[in-house]
Design a protein around this motif. Sequence first.
Motif, PDB file in Angstrom:
ATOM      1  N   TYR A   1      12.497  17.996 -11.934  1.00  0.00           N
ATOM      2  CA  TYR A   1      11.232  17.316 -12.228  1.00  0.00           C
ATOM      3  C   TYR A   1      11.089  17.045 -13.731  1.00  0.00           C
ATOM      4  N   LEU A   2      11.537  17.983 -14.568  1.00  0.00           N
ATOM      5  CA  LEU A   2      11.470  17.778 -16.013  1.00  0.00           C
ATOM      6  C   LEU A   2      12.373  16.614 -16.431  1.00  0.00           C
ATOM      7  N   VAL A   3      13.584  16.561 -15.881  1.00  0.00           N
ATOM      8  CA  VAL A   3      14.501  15.465 -16.184  1.00  0.00           C
ATOM      9  C   VAL A   3      13.895  14.139 -15.730  1.00  0.00           C
ATOM     10  N   SER A   4      13.273  14.132 -14.553  1.00  0.00           N
ATOM     11  CA  SER A   4      12.620  12.908 -14.072  1.00  0.00           C
ATOM     12  C   SER A   4      11.481  12.498 -14.987  1.00  0.00           C
ATOM     13  N   GLY A   5      10.683  13.464 -15.424  1.00  0.00           N
ATOM     14  CA  GLY A   5       9.568  13.168 -16.320  1.00  0.00           C
ATOM     15  C   GLY A   5      10.039  12.587 -17.636  1.00  0.00           C
ATOM     16  N   SER A   6      11.126  13.145 -18.186  1.00  0.00           N
ATOM     17  CA  SER A   6      11.656  12.598 -19.436  1.00  0.00           C
ATOM     18  C   SER A   6      12.167  11.177 -19.224  1.00  0.00           C
ATOM     19  N   GLY A   7      12.690  10.900 -18.025  1.00  0.00           N
ATOM     20  CA  GLY A   7      13.153   9.550 -17.727  1.00  0.00           C
ATOM     21  C   GLY A   7      12.022   8.543 -17.706  1.00  0.00           C
ATOM     22  N   ILE A   8      10.872   8.945 -17.169  1.00  0.00           N
ATOM     23  CA  ILE A   8       9.704   8.042 -17.147  1.00  0.00           C
ATOM     24  C   ILE A   8       9.246   7.727 -18.565  1.00  0.00           C
ATOM     25  N   LEU A   9       9.107   8.756 -19.397  1.00  0.00           N
ATOM     26  CA  LEU A   9       8.674   8.553 -20.780  1.00  0.00           C
ATOM     27  C   LEU A   9       9.715   7.740 -21.555  1.00  0.00           C
ATOM     28  N   GLY A  10      11.003   8.024 -21.310  1.00  0.00           N
ATOM     29  CA  GLY A  10      12.056   7.281 -21.992  1.00  0.00           C
ATOM     30  C   GLY A  10      12.064   5.814 -21.621  1.00  0.00           C
ATOM     31  N   THR A  11      11.771   5.507 -20.370  1.00  0.00           N
ATOM     32  CA  THR A  11      11.706   4.122 -19.928  1.00  0.00           C
ATOM     33  C   THR A  11      10.643   3.351 -20.688  1.00  0.00           C
ATOM     34  N   VAL A  12       9.475   3.947 -20.829  1.00  0.00           N
ATOM     35  CA  VAL A  12       8.370   3.297 -21.556  1.00  0.00           C
ATOM     36  C   VAL A  12       8.772   3.044 -23.006  1.00  0.00           C
ATOM     37  N   LEU A  13       9.376   4.047 -23.647  1.00  0.00           N
ATOM     38  CA  LEU A  13       9.740   3.903 -25.057  1.00  0.00           C
ATOM     39  C   LEU A  13      10.850   2.874 -25.252  1.00  0.00           C
ATOM     40  N   ILE A  14      11.800   2.811 -24.339  1.00  0.00           N
ATOM     41  CA  ILE A  14      12.872   1.816 -24.445  1.00  0.00           C
ATOM     42  C   ILE A  14      12.309   0.398 -24.382  1.00  0.00           C
ATOM     43  N   LEU A  15      11.431   0.132 -23.427  1.00  0.00           N
ATOM     44  CA  LEU A  15      10.846  -1.208 -23.315  1.00  0.00           C
ATOM     45  C   LEU A  15      10.027  -1.548 -24.551  1.00  0.00           C
TER      46      LEU A  15
ATOM     47  N   LEU B   1      17.594  -1.764 -36.777  1.00  0.00           N
ATOM     48  CA  LEU B   1      18.136  -0.539 -37.350  1.00  0.00           C
ATOM     49  C   LEU B   1      17.057   0.335 -37.963  1.00  0.00           C
ATOM     50  N   ARG B   2      16.011  -0.263 -38.498  1.00  0.00           N
ATOM     51  CA  ARG B   2      14.908   0.542 -39.047  1.00  0.00           C
ATOM     52  C   ARG B   2      14.285   1.416 -37.964  1.00  0.00           C
ATOM     53  N   ASP B   3      14.004   0.820 -36.816  1.00  0.00           N
ATOM     54  CA  ASP B   3      13.415   1.589 -35.723  1.00  0.00           C
ATOM     55  C   ASP B   3      14.383   2.649 -35.209  1.00  0.00           C
ATOM     56  N   ALA B   4      15.689   2.310 -35.179  1.00  0.00           N
ATOM     57  CA  ALA B   4      16.692   3.276 -34.719  1.00  0.00           C
ATOM     58  C   ALA B   4      16.720   4.503 -35.626  1.00  0.00           C
TER      59      ALA B   4
ATOM     60  N   VAL C   1      17.497   4.812 -29.361  1.00  0.00           N
ATOM     61  CA  VAL C   1      18.380   4.699 -30.527  1.00  0.00           C
ATOM     62  C   VAL C   1      19.632   3.906 -30.141  1.00  0.00           C
ATOM     63  N   GLY C   2      20.243   4.268 -29.019  1.00  0.00           N
ATOM     64  CA  GLY C   2      21.422   3.539 -28.557  1.00  0.00           C
ATOM     65  C   GLY C   2      21.118   2.085 -28.277  1.00  0.00           C
ATOM     66  N   LEU C   3      19.983   1.821 -27.638  1.00  0.00           N
ATOM     67  CA  LEU C   3      19.577   0.447 -27.355  1.00  0.00           C
ATOM     68  C   LEU C   3      19.525  -0.384 -28.627  1.00  0.00           C
ATOM     69  N   LEU C   4      18.868   0.129 -29.656  1.00  0.00           N
ATOM     70  CA  LEU C   4      18.666  -0.639 -30.875  1.00  0.00           C
ATOM     71  C   LEU C   4      19.983  -0.878 -31.607  1.00  0.00           C
ATOM     72  N   CYS C   5      20.879   0.099 -31.579  1.00  0.00           N
ATOM     73  CA  CYS C   5      22.193  -0.096 -32.205  1.00  0.00           C
ATOM     74  C   CYS C   5      23.016  -1.119 -31.428  1.00  0.00           C
ATOM     75  N   VAL C   6      23.023  -1.009 -30.099  1.00  0.00           N
ATOM     76  CA  VAL C   6      23.772  -1.954 -29.272  1.00  0.00           C
ATOM     77  C   VAL C   6      23.194  -3.357 -29.398  1.00  0.00           C
TER      78      VAL C   6
END
Length: 446
Positions: free
Chosen positions: A282-296, A309-312, A349-354
Motif C-alpha cells: 500500500y505504501l508503494v502504491s501511495g508513492s506511485g499516486i503522488l509520483g504520477t501527479v508530480l511527473i505530470l 534541468l533547473r527543475d531536475a 528527475v529522470g523525466l526532465l533529463c530524458v
Amino acid sequence: MDDARVLAQVMRKMMLRILPFIMLGYVIAYVDRVNISFAAIQMNVDLGFSATVYGLGAGLFFLSYGLFEVPSSMLMERVGPKRWLVRIMLTWGAIATAMMFVETPIQFYVMRFLLGVAEAGFFPTIMFYLSGWFPAAYRGRAISWIYIAPPVASIVMGAISGWLLELDGLGNLHGWQWLFLVQGMPGVILALVIWRFLPETPTEVDWLSATEKEQLGVALSRDAALVVEHARHDLLGALTNPVVLLLGFIGLFGNLSVVGLILSAPAILTDAAAMDTISIGYLVSGSGILGTVLILAAGWNSDRHGDRLRDAIILALACIAGLLALAWAPSPWLAIGGYLLLAVCTFPVGLLCVSSAPDLLSVRQLAVGIAAINTFWQLGSFASPYLTGIARDATGGYSAGLYAAALAASCQVALMVYLRHRVRIARAAHSLVLAGREFKGGTTPA
C-alpha cells in the motif's frame, strides 16, 4: 483556425490515440523488471539466495540492457520503431513469465541477463518514435505521460503483489511463481495489440487532416533547425558528443543512487519501519499516486518555461534528503517519510533529463545518442543493487548503502548544474550565429 490552434488540436488527438499504448507498454516493462523486489521476500528464502546473490541477479538485467542498448537501437532504425517495439515486448514478456521456473543462482542470473537483452532498446525506441510525432513545445508533456509508467506500475505492483504472494501453495506453485506468471504474460498480449493498432508515422493515419499533418511537419522541422549540430552521427559521434556524455553520467549517478533502493524497498522498509508485506504494498502504491501527479506537473511546467534541468536539480536535491532520512531513520515514521520523498521525486528527475535529450540532439543523432545515454544509465542500475546487497551482507543493514547512494546523487546534481551552464552558453552562441545569417540575408534579426 490559426496555426497554433491547429497544432494544439493535433496534439490532443495524438495524446489520446498514441500515448495510451506506449504508456501501458512501459508500465508492464517496469513491473517485469522490478517485481523481483516483492518476489524476493519469498524467493530468497525458498531458494536460499543471500542478499549478494539477489543483488547481482537483480542488477544483471541492467547490465545486459545497457550492453545491448546501442545494437538494439541501430537495428530499430533499420526495421522501424513499431516493428522493433513489438519484437521487444514479445520476447521480454515470455522471459519475464519464465522467471517462475528459476531454481538456482545460475538460472536466476541467466534469466535476468536474458530479460535485459530482450528489453534492450525499448526506451530509445519509444523516444525515437515520439520525436517523430511531438514537437518540443509539447514533448515534455508527452514524455511525462510515458514517464508516469513507473509510478503507475508501483501502484499496480504494490496493490497486487502482496496478494499474489498469498497464493503460496495454490496449484503446487509458490507465491513468487504466481507473481511472475500473472505479471509476465501481459507483455506478450500487449505486443499483439500494438502490432494491430499503433500507427508507424503521422502521414499514414486517417484521423489527421491534410492541414493538420502539414502543420505538424512544419513544427517538427522548426525544432530540428534549432538543434546545435555535432559533426558525427554514428556511435563514435555520440560517444564524443559532450551532451551525450554528460547526460549519460548524470543518469549513471542517478540510477546508482536509487535503483538498489527500488529493488530492495520491501526489505528496507521491513527493517526500518517494521512493516508487513501488505502494508508495504500500500505504501508503494501511495508513492506511485503522488509520483504520477508530480511527473505530470513537472512535464507541464518544463514545457512552459523550457528550463528542464533547473527543475531536475531541485527535485534531485529532494531525493538526497530522502536518502539521508531513510539511512538515518531513528523512527519508523522518518523512514516512511524518507522513502516517500525519494520515491515521489526520483522519477520526475529522470523525466526532465530524458526530455532534455531531444531538445539538445539532432534527429540524426537521436536514436544512437539516447541509446548511448541509456547505456550509461543502465551501468548505474547494474551496480546499484549489487553494491546494496554487498553492503547489506557486510554490515547487516542498509544504512551504509543509503549514505553511499546520497553521495552518488550529489554527483548527479553537480553534473546537472554543469550541463545546464554549458547548454545556456551554447544556445546563446547559436542564436547569435543564426541572427547573423538572417541579417546577411537582408532581413532584420529577430
